[in-house]
Design a protein around this motif. Structure first.
Motif, PDB file in Angstrom:
ATOM      1  N   VAL A   1      -7.724  -3.300   2.887  1.00  0.00           N
ATOM      2  CA  VAL A   1      -7.610  -4.411   3.404  1.00  0.00           C
ATOM      3  C   VAL A   1      -7.078  -5.564   2.326  1.00  0.00           C
ATOM      4  O   VAL A   1      -5.966  -6.254   2.362  1.00  0.00           O
ATOM      5  N   GLU A   2      -7.678  -5.470   0.929  1.00  0.00           N
ATOM      6  CA  GLU A   2      -7.289  -6.386  -0.129  1.00  0.00           C
ATOM      7  C   GLU A   2      -5.580  -6.011  -0.302  1.00  0.00           C
ATOM      8  O   GLU A   2      -4.801  -6.931  -0.538  1.00  0.00           O
ATOM      9  N   TRP A   3      -5.350  -4.612  -0.485  1.00  0.00           N
ATOM     10  CA  TRP A   3      -3.951  -4.215  -0.746  1.00  0.00           C
ATOM     11  C   TRP A   3      -2.922  -4.880   0.326  1.00  0.00           C
ATOM     12  O   TRP A   3      -1.852  -5.174  -0.281  1.00  0.00           O
ATOM     13  N   ALA A   4      -3.369  -4.658   1.451  1.00  0.00           N
ATOM     14  CA  ALA A   4      -2.470  -5.133   2.605  1.00  0.00           C
ATOM     15  C   ALA A   4      -2.256  -6.823   2.501  1.00  0.00           C
ATOM     16  O   ALA A   4      -0.995  -7.220   3.011  1.00  0.00           O
ATOM     17  N   GLN A   5      -3.064  -7.259   1.954  1.00  0.00           N
ATOM     18  CA  GLN A   5      -2.954  -8.563   1.819  1.00  0.00           C
ATOM     19  C   GLN A   5      -2.441  -9.319   0.628  1.00  0.00           C
ATOM     20  O   GLN A   5      -2.184 -10.684   0.480  1.00  0.00           O
ATOM     21  N   SER A   6      -2.416  -8.476  -0.430  1.00  0.00           N
ATOM     22  CA  SER A   6      -2.040  -8.884  -1.774  1.00  0.00           C
ATOM     23  C   SER A   6      -0.507  -9.375  -1.713  1.00  0.00           C
ATOM     24  O   SER A   6       0.322  -8.735  -1.015  1.00  0.00           O
ATOM     25  N   PRO A   7      -0.125 -10.561  -2.278  1.00  0.00           N
ATOM     26  CA  PRO A   7       0.962 -11.141  -2.474  1.00  0.00           C
ATOM     27  C   PRO A   7       2.000 -10.243  -3.420  1.00  0.00           C
ATOM     28  O   PRO A   7       3.020 -10.469  -3.353  1.00  0.00           O
ATOM     29  N   ASP A   8       1.261  -9.267  -4.242  1.00  0.00           N
ATOM     30  CA  ASP A   8       2.000  -8.566  -4.983  1.00  0.00           C
ATOM     31  C   ASP A   8       2.591  -7.079  -4.151  1.00  0.00           C
ATOM     32  O   ASP A   8       3.127  -6.213  -4.920  1.00  0.00           O
ATOM     33  N   ALA A   9       1.866  -6.915  -2.814  1.00  0.00           N
ATOM     34  CA  ALA A   9       2.433  -5.515  -2.145  1.00  0.00           C
ATOM     35  C   ALA A   9       3.685  -5.462  -1.804  1.00  0.00           C
ATOM     36  O   ALA A   9       4.241  -6.818  -1.217  1.00  0.00           O
ATOM     37  N   ALA A  10       4.580  -4.535  -2.115  1.00  0.00           N
ATOM     38  CA  ALA A  10       5.785  -4.345  -1.672  1.00  0.00           C
ATOM     39  C   ALA A  10       5.813  -4.057  -0.200  1.00  0.00           C
ATOM     40  O   ALA A  10       4.585  -3.611   0.466  1.00  0.00           O
ATOM     41  N   TRP A  11       7.026  -4.055   0.534  1.00  0.00           N
ATOM     42  CA  TRP A  11       7.018  -3.819   2.155  1.00  0.00           C
ATOM     43  C   TRP A  11       6.338  -2.288   2.414  1.00  0.00           C
ATOM     44  O   TRP A  11       5.746  -2.182   3.521  1.00  0.00           O
TER      45      TRP A  11
END
Length: 234
Positions: free
Chosen positions: A110-120
């Motif tokens: 969940v945290e990774w999916a919401q991270s502003p640093d996550a790429a598409w």
């Protein structure tokens, strides 16, 4: 690091759910486990952005990152969840490894999916993993976990994230968010799907393939009626 890994025996068993494993007689010490997890975490942060290598030295470290991932999968250690999540875009092996830990993976994904640093491709893979979690554990998951998954679906049904600028990548993210929302059967999410079906979505602004909007609107319409877990959009 690559030389040190060569001293640690690792094999692949096609009959094992996760494939990668240490020999039965090999003892993995707590120190080795911690070192492998730390190394993977470091390499992913330095040289990976989604599944695109970054930095001047990035391409030299891609193979090392993937090798480390195989060793860390073999640990079967819940402490490895945050590090593995950073390579979630790499495909089925790491996603299967994460799912093997059970609902304990939900906060990190969940945290990774919401991270502003996550790429598409990070976002897409995270949405897929959460959909797989919903399919596997459903309402047996803690209420907080399901609420957090709902928030991820809500986020990616909304305006595209700033880092996702390519219309085709935006389409892929929206499609996965529609799939996840259709599985949760939450009234608020279903209302969002009905809105997309009726009015389209800004994720498709600027697309050079106008038929995409019609396809996504139809996919959202289907999702408002039933779960799309086993459905592939045509």
């Amino acid at each position: 690091m690559a030389h040190a890994l060569g001293e640690v025996p690792l094999g692949y068993d096609p009959d094992d759910l996760l494939g990668w494993k240490f020999p039965p007689d090999y003892v993995v010490t707590p120190e080795l486990s911690a070192a492998l997890i730390s190394a993977l975490d470091r390499e992913a942060r330095l040289h990976m952005d989604g599944c695109t290598v970054t930095g001047f030295e990035g391409s030299r470290h891609l193979e090392l990152s993937l090798d480390l991932m195989h060793y860390v999968i073999s640990l079967r250690d819940p402490a490895s969840i945050p590090a593995l999540v950073q390579l979630i875009c790499s495909g089925g092996s790491v996603q299967q490894a994460l799912l093997a830990f059970g609902p304990a993976i939900i906060p990190a994904v969940v945290e990774w999916a919401q991270s502003p640093d996550a790429a598409w491709d990070d976002i897409i893979a995270s949405l897929r993993a959460l959909a797989a979690a919903e399919a596997r554990w459903g309402k047996t998951m803690p209420a907080e976990a399901r609420a957090n998954i709902k928030e991820v679906a809500r986020l990616h049904l909304g305006p595209p994230q700033e880092r996702v600028v390519n219309p085709l990548e935006r389409e892929f993210v929206l499609e996965q968010a529609i799939t996840l929302a259709s599985m949760l059967r939450d009234p608020d999410l279903l209302a969002s799907l009905e809105n997309i079906a009726e009015n389209g979505h800004e994720a498709l602004d600027g697309t050079k393939r106008p038929e995409l909007e019609a396809e996504l609107r139809e996919y959202a319409r289907q999702g408002s009626a039933r779960s799309l877990w086993a459905t592939r959009r045509q």
